[in-house]
Scaffold this motif. Structure first.
Motif: not given
Length: 525
Positions: A348, A352, A356, A444-445, A448-449, A452-453, A455-457
């Motif tokens: 993650a 991430g 970024r 999860a989507p 991400w939006r 951040g990526a 946190e979603a991962l």
């Protein structure tokens, strides 16, 4: 008035005579019977006269009540102070002073404060004569003074966090613990537990020691010496509990419970510190409320790893979002030494950071430090069992074995749809676990939006590792540590108070139910 006075004296004398006749009836009529029959009416009449005087003289009544309440307050305070010593002071006849400071001495002290407050509320005594109320007012004045002095120096996020934690975490937590304690006292007194189920004699903390808590307690006391299935539980949390126990002299289980409750509040503080600037206060407040009423939130106060895991996860993200890759890698190592799903942080953070920054940096190699937690425990397993992955192999005791995550999710989803999952608590727990997993996947989507990526991962990686174990068991409990889920829910419900109220009421009902089941050893986690 004269009739009332004589009637009171006569009633007291008759009660005194009746008490002595009852004593002589239950015992033998010895040589003292004339003295008893003479003294009984005299003492009863004197007591009736004192009661009449006490009833008529309001000032005397207040003075006597005030003296008694103050004596009880000072005796309870002294007893509570004596309880700080490890041994009790035996008085004979089964009576003693001292004890455990968190047991009956504390209850006596609280009762003395409550009785003085009750006397003040109903006008039975004057405020200036109740010493406990005077001491309480002095403490409140000191607290207000400290709050004013510190409030001007505390940052805004910390003041908001302390207010929200006090109102939306500590108060609901106290209510849930009281309900769980009452349920434990009610059910366990009427249940015949199996011989293999342990029971703690401690009346204060025993209701929080259920299921896996006993494994952590045993690991803290004897490490992994006597049971092979204990290797399924990672060592950081029980070792911290053992360290605090050695430092304070508390029992290991008390140290573990104290660490759990302190860690979850520290995690909430770091949650505000990390996301307050980006999200604002309202989403964080809703997130705290949802965490407090989530169906498995009782584990935040038990001898379980959820609190420590949540704290280390939030602190890891705190450093990661500020570019501290070395610190986040070290916190991730501690996280993976708490539970193996902590390894979800490694991909993650790595992906991430790449998404970024859009380029590779050698500083990302600091994230490999996260492997030290699982690696160190694997080395310990290899030295003691010859198998570095013995902690994974022993999971078969709980019906877990490696499987493809999507296959496990599909099979469990079909089972949830086709079967009646409200038949008993086992099926209901299975349905609740699946619903929590579906909710996390669905959000999860949005995570991400909006966050951040990374946190979603982290959420997706944790779910993948959980499903890869071949079971969704305990997923309701595991989602407690997926704080991005609660942050996004907080954003969605921050300005939808009716929807939030309905959801909180539903979750609170399920939380009380699962806590009662937990206390009665009836829940499957």
């Amino acid at each position: 008035m004269l009739l009332k006075k004589h009637g009171t004296l006569l009633l007291g004398a008759l009660l005194g005579l009746a008490s002595q006749l009852l004593w002589l009836w239950e015992h033998e009529w010895d040589a003292t019977w004339p003295a008893r029959l003479a003294a009984g009416p005299l003492i009863g009449g004197a007591a009736g006269w004192l009661a009449l005087v006490f009833y008529k003289d309001r000032i005397l009544r207040r003075k006597v009540l005030t003296v008694l309440l103050n004596l009880f307050f000072y005796a309870a305070a002294a007893n509570n102070a004596l309880a700080l010593w490890p041994d009790q002071i035996q008085l004979g006849g089964g009576w003693h002073l001292g004890g455990k400071p968190y047991g009956f001495p504390a209850l006596y002290f609280a009762a003395s404060l409550w009785l003085q407050y009750l006397a003040l509320t109903f006008g039975w005594a004057f405020r200036q004569h109740l010493h406990a109320m005077l001491a309480w007012e002095k403490c409140l004045d000191l607290a207000r003074w400290l709050c004013l002095r510190l409030g001007s120096r505390l940052p805004a996020w910390l003041k908001e966090a302390l207010q929200d934690i006090a109102l939306f975490w500590i108060l609901p937590r106290a209510a849930l613990l009281v309900i769980t304690k009452l349920a434990a006292d009610f059910f366990l007194a009427r249940m015949k537990l199996e011989p293999g189920i342990p029971r703690l004699a401690d009346p204060v903390w025993g209701f929080l020691m259920r299921f896996d808590a006993w494994y952590y307690n045993d690991i803290a006391r004897t490490l992994y010496a006597d049971k092979a299935d204990k290797f399924a539980f990672f060592p950081l949390y029980p070792l911290l509990s053992k360290g605090l126990s050695l430092f304070t002299g508390w029992p290991v289980y008390v140290s573990g419970i104290v660490i759990a409750n302190a860690a979850v509040m520290a995690a909430l503080l770091f949650l505000y510190k990390t996301y307050r600037q980006d999200l604002g206060r309202q989403p964080l407040t809703v997130a705290v409320i949802l965490l407090a009423v989530w169906p498995s939130s009782i584990f935040f106060s038990s001898f379980y790893t959820e609190s420590l895991y949540l704290l280390l996860a939030v602190v890891s993200f705190y450093f990661f979002r500020r570019g501290g890759l070395a610190a986040s890698g070290f916190c991730g190592a501690l996280l993976s030494a708490t539970r193996p799903t902590g390894l979800a942080l490694l991909p993650a953070f790595f992906l991430g950071a790449l998404l970024r920054r859009r380029r590779f940096s050698w500083r990302l190699l600091w994230l490999l430090v996260m492997l030290a937690g699982v690696g160190g425990y694997s080395l310990y397993c290899y030295l003691h069992t010859g198998d570095p992955l013995f902690f994974s192999a022993v999971q078969k005791t709980w019906g877990r074995s490696f499987a493809l995550p999507w296959s496990v999710f599909y099979d469990h989803f079909i089972s949830m749809v086709n079967n009646n999952l409200l038949a008993n608590e086992v099926d209901f727990a299975f349905m609740l676990d699946m619903l929590c997993g579906i909710l996390a996947l669905a959000l999860a989507p949005l995570i991400w939006r909006r966050l951040g990526a990374a946190e979603a991962l982290f959420v997706l990686g944790t779910l993948a590792l959980t499903f890869a174990s071949g079971s969704t068991r305990s997923l309701t409990r595991f989602t407690l540590t997926l704080f991005p889920l609660f942050l996004v829910l907080g954003q969605m419900l921050a300005h939808r108070w009716r929807a939030m109220l309905l959801l909180v009421m539903l979750l609170m009902t399920i939380s009380v139910f699962t806590s009662v089941e937990f206390a009665a050893w009836m829940w499957t986690w």
